[in-house]
Enzyme design. Structure first.
Site, PDB file in Angstrom:
ATOM      1  N   LYS A  67      -0.260  14.831  -0.499  1.00 21.74           N
ATOM      2  CA  LYS A  67       0.417  13.827  -1.328  1.00 21.74           C
ATOM      3  C   LYS A  67       0.990  14.458  -2.607  1.00 21.74           C
ATOM      4  O   LYS A  67       0.656  15.606  -2.945  1.00 21.74           O
ATOM      5  CB  LYS A  67      -0.586  12.718  -1.659  1.00 21.74           C
ATOM      6  CG  LYS A  67      -1.066  11.953  -0.429  1.00 21.74           C
ATOM      7  CD  LYS A  67      -1.952  10.779  -0.816  1.00 21.74           C
ATOM      8  CE  LYS A  67      -2.374   9.997   0.417  1.00 21.74           C
ATOM      9  NZ  LYS A  67      -3.109   8.762   0.064  1.00 21.74           N
TER      10      LYS A  67
ATOM     11  N   TYR B 269       4.074   3.075   5.080  1.00 24.54           N
ATOM     12  CA  TYR B 269       2.820   2.345   4.824  1.00 24.54           C
ATOM     13  C   TYR B 269       2.946   0.848   5.129  1.00 24.54           C
ATOM     14  O   TYR B 269       2.186   0.046   4.580  1.00 24.54           O
ATOM     15  CB  TYR B 269       2.392   2.543   3.371  1.00 24.54           C
ATOM     16  CG  TYR B 269       1.654   3.848   3.110  1.00 24.54           C
ATOM     17  CD1 TYR B 269       0.409   4.108   3.690  1.00 24.54           C
ATOM     18  CD2 TYR B 269       2.171   4.812   2.256  1.00 24.54           C
ATOM     19  CE1 TYR B 269      -0.286   5.283   3.447  1.00 24.54           C
ATOM     20  CE2 TYR B 269       1.487   6.008   2.004  1.00 24.54           C
ATOM     21  CZ  TYR B 269       0.255   6.222   2.603  1.00 24.54           C
ATOM     22  OH  TYR B 269      -0.436   7.389   2.357  1.00 24.54           O
TER      23      TYR B 269
ATOM     24  N   ASN C 248      -5.467  10.566  -3.891  1.00 29.04           N
ATOM     25  CA  ASN C 248      -6.571  11.181  -3.142  1.00 29.04           C
ATOM     26  C   ASN C 248      -6.117  12.375  -2.292  1.00 29.04           C
ATOM     27  O   ASN C 248      -6.701  12.699  -1.278  1.00 29.04           O
ATOM     28  CB  ASN C 248      -7.304  10.123  -2.307  1.00 29.04           C
ATOM     29  CG  ASN C 248      -6.403   9.441  -1.291  1.00 29.04           C
ATOM     30  OD1 ASN C 248      -5.214   9.685  -1.248  1.00 29.04           O
ATOM     31  ND2 ASN C 248      -6.987   8.601  -0.473  1.00 29.04           N
TER      32      ASN C 248
ATOM     33  N   HIS D 263      -3.437  12.488   3.216  1.00 28.63           N
ATOM     34  CA  HIS D 263      -3.425  11.345   4.134  1.00 28.63           C
ATOM     35  C   HIS D 263      -3.623  11.867   5.546  1.00 28.63           C
ATOM     36  O   HIS D 263      -3.145  12.960   5.872  1.00 28.63           O
ATOM     37  CB  HIS D 263      -2.085  10.594   4.056  1.00 28.63           C
ATOM     38  CG  HIS D 263      -1.905   9.620   5.178  1.00 28.63           C
ATOM     39  ND1 HIS D 263      -2.429   8.353   5.136  1.00 28.63           N
ATOM     40  CD2 HIS D 263      -1.312   9.753   6.394  1.00 28.63           C
ATOM     41  CE1 HIS D 263      -2.155   7.740   6.287  1.00 28.63           C
ATOM     42  NE2 HIS D 263      -1.474   8.573   7.064  1.00 28.63           N
TER      43      HIS D 263
ATOM     44  N   GLU E 250       3.179   7.625  13.102  1.00 27.91           N
ATOM     45  CA  GLU E 250       3.358   8.443  11.895  1.00 27.91           C
ATOM     46  C   GLU E 250       4.064   9.774  12.185  1.00 27.91           C
ATOM     47  O   GLU E 250       4.894  10.227  11.402  1.00 27.91           O
ATOM     48  CB  GLU E 250       1.994   8.686  11.243  1.00 27.91           C
ATOM     49  CG  GLU E 250       1.394   7.404  10.675  1.00 27.91           C
ATOM     50  CD  GLU E 250       0.117   7.626   9.901  1.00 27.91           C
ATOM     51  OE1 GLU E 250      -0.327   6.675   9.231  1.00 27.91           O
ATOM     52  OE2 GLU E 250      -0.459   8.742   9.957  1.00 27.91           O
TER      53      GLU E 250
HETATM   54  P1  CMP Z   1      -4.316   6.793   2.716  1.00 28.90           P
HETATM   55  O1  CMP Z   1      -5.270   7.438   3.634  1.00 28.90           O
HETATM   56  O2  CMP Z   1      -3.006   7.444   2.501  1.00 28.90           O
HETATM   57  O3  CMP Z   1      -4.058   5.279   3.204  1.00 28.90           O
HETATM   58  C1  CMP Z   1      -3.679   4.237   2.321  1.00 28.90           C
HETATM   59  C2  CMP Z   1      -3.735   4.648   0.887  1.00 28.90           C
HETATM   60  O4  CMP Z   1      -3.756   3.595  -0.061  1.00 28.90           O
HETATM   61  C3  CMP Z   1      -5.030   5.406   0.605  1.00 28.90           C
HETATM   62  O5  CMP Z   1      -5.010   6.649   1.269  1.00 28.90           O
HETATM   63  C4  CMP Z   1      -5.007   5.445  -0.915  1.00 28.90           C
HETATM   64  O6  CMP Z   1      -4.182   6.488  -1.398  1.00 28.90           O
HETATM   65  C5  CMP Z   1      -4.323   4.111  -1.268  1.00 28.90           C
HETATM   66  N1  CMP Z   1      -5.223   3.128  -1.866  1.00 28.90           N
HETATM   67  C6  CMP Z   1      -5.139   2.687  -3.132  1.00 28.90           C
HETATM   68  N2  CMP Z   1      -6.073   1.780  -3.393  1.00 28.90           N
HETATM   69  C7  CMP Z   1      -6.791   1.627  -2.260  1.00 28.90           C
HETATM   70  C8  CMP Z   1      -7.902   0.806  -1.913  1.00 28.90           C
HETATM   71  N3  CMP Z   1      -8.465  -0.026  -2.777  1.00 28.90           N
HETATM   72  N4  CMP Z   1      -8.383   0.929  -0.662  1.00 28.90           N
HETATM   73  C9  CMP Z   1      -7.807   1.778   0.236  1.00 28.90           C
HETATM   74  N5  CMP Z   1      -6.743   2.568  -0.055  1.00 28.90           N
HETATM   75  C10 CMP Z   1      -6.243   2.497  -1.289  1.00 28.90           C
END
Ligand code: CMP
Length: 138
Positions: free
Chosen positions: A9, A49, A112, A115, A126
């Site tokens: 990311k 998303y 985070n 992904h 995806e």
């Molecule tokens: P990702 O695995 O990319 O899938 C959805 C993304 O939403 C997640 O990682 C986080 O980067 C983001 N996100 C932000 N807030 C939340 C939340 N409360 N719960 C889950 N995903 C979140």
């Protein structure tokens, strides 16, 4: 053999840990069969998303994901989807296991670092969102 989509990311790219992430993939026998770097616009991030459209974090997430370049890879290996999710660690880095990418590098539930696809159906969607068949190594 299974395939999964991996994204480093904008926070991971900005912090200069592309190499660190790739090192962890390769040392866990996840083979990179496609790779590119690009910057999504907001609409492209919303399409990627779309499954999270109704979630309260959707606007913030898609703004963040279009805020800078990302590295996108297709990984191949035995149980690649589950294996990569294990290496990434839990979405919320506070709950991630020791030694996982998110435990070691994430700063926020949104920022985070990585992904990964969460099921075979998601992986197909995806992968095809970013790559055509000529871009995948067979
Ligand atoms: P990702 O695995 O990319 O899938 C959805 C993304 O939403 C997640 O990682 C986080 O980067 C983001 N996100 C932000 N807030 C939340 C939340 N409360 N719960 C889950 N995903 C979140």
């Amino acid at each position: 053999m299974e395939r999964t989509l991996s994204i480093i990311k904008p926070d991971g790219v900005a912090r200069g840990i592309i190499g660190e992430v790739i090192q962890r993939l390769e040392s866990n026998k996840l083979k990179i069969v496609a790779m590119k770097m690009l910057k999504m616009n907001k609409t492209q991030a919303e399409g990627f998303y779309a499954v999270h459209e109704a979630r309260p974090f959707f606007d913030s997430l898609t703004y963040f994901m279009s805020s800078g370049p990302i590295v996108i890879m297709v990984l191949e290996g035995e149980n690649a989807i589950a294996k990569y999710r294990e290496i990434m660690g839990a979405t919320d880095y506070k709950e991630a296991a020791e030694g996982t990418i998110r435990k070691d590098f994430a700063t926020d539930i949104e920022k985070n670092v990585v992904h990964g696809s969460d099921s075979p159906e998601t992986a197909i969607f995806e992968i095809s969102y970013f790559f055509n068949s000529f871009e995948l190594i067979h």
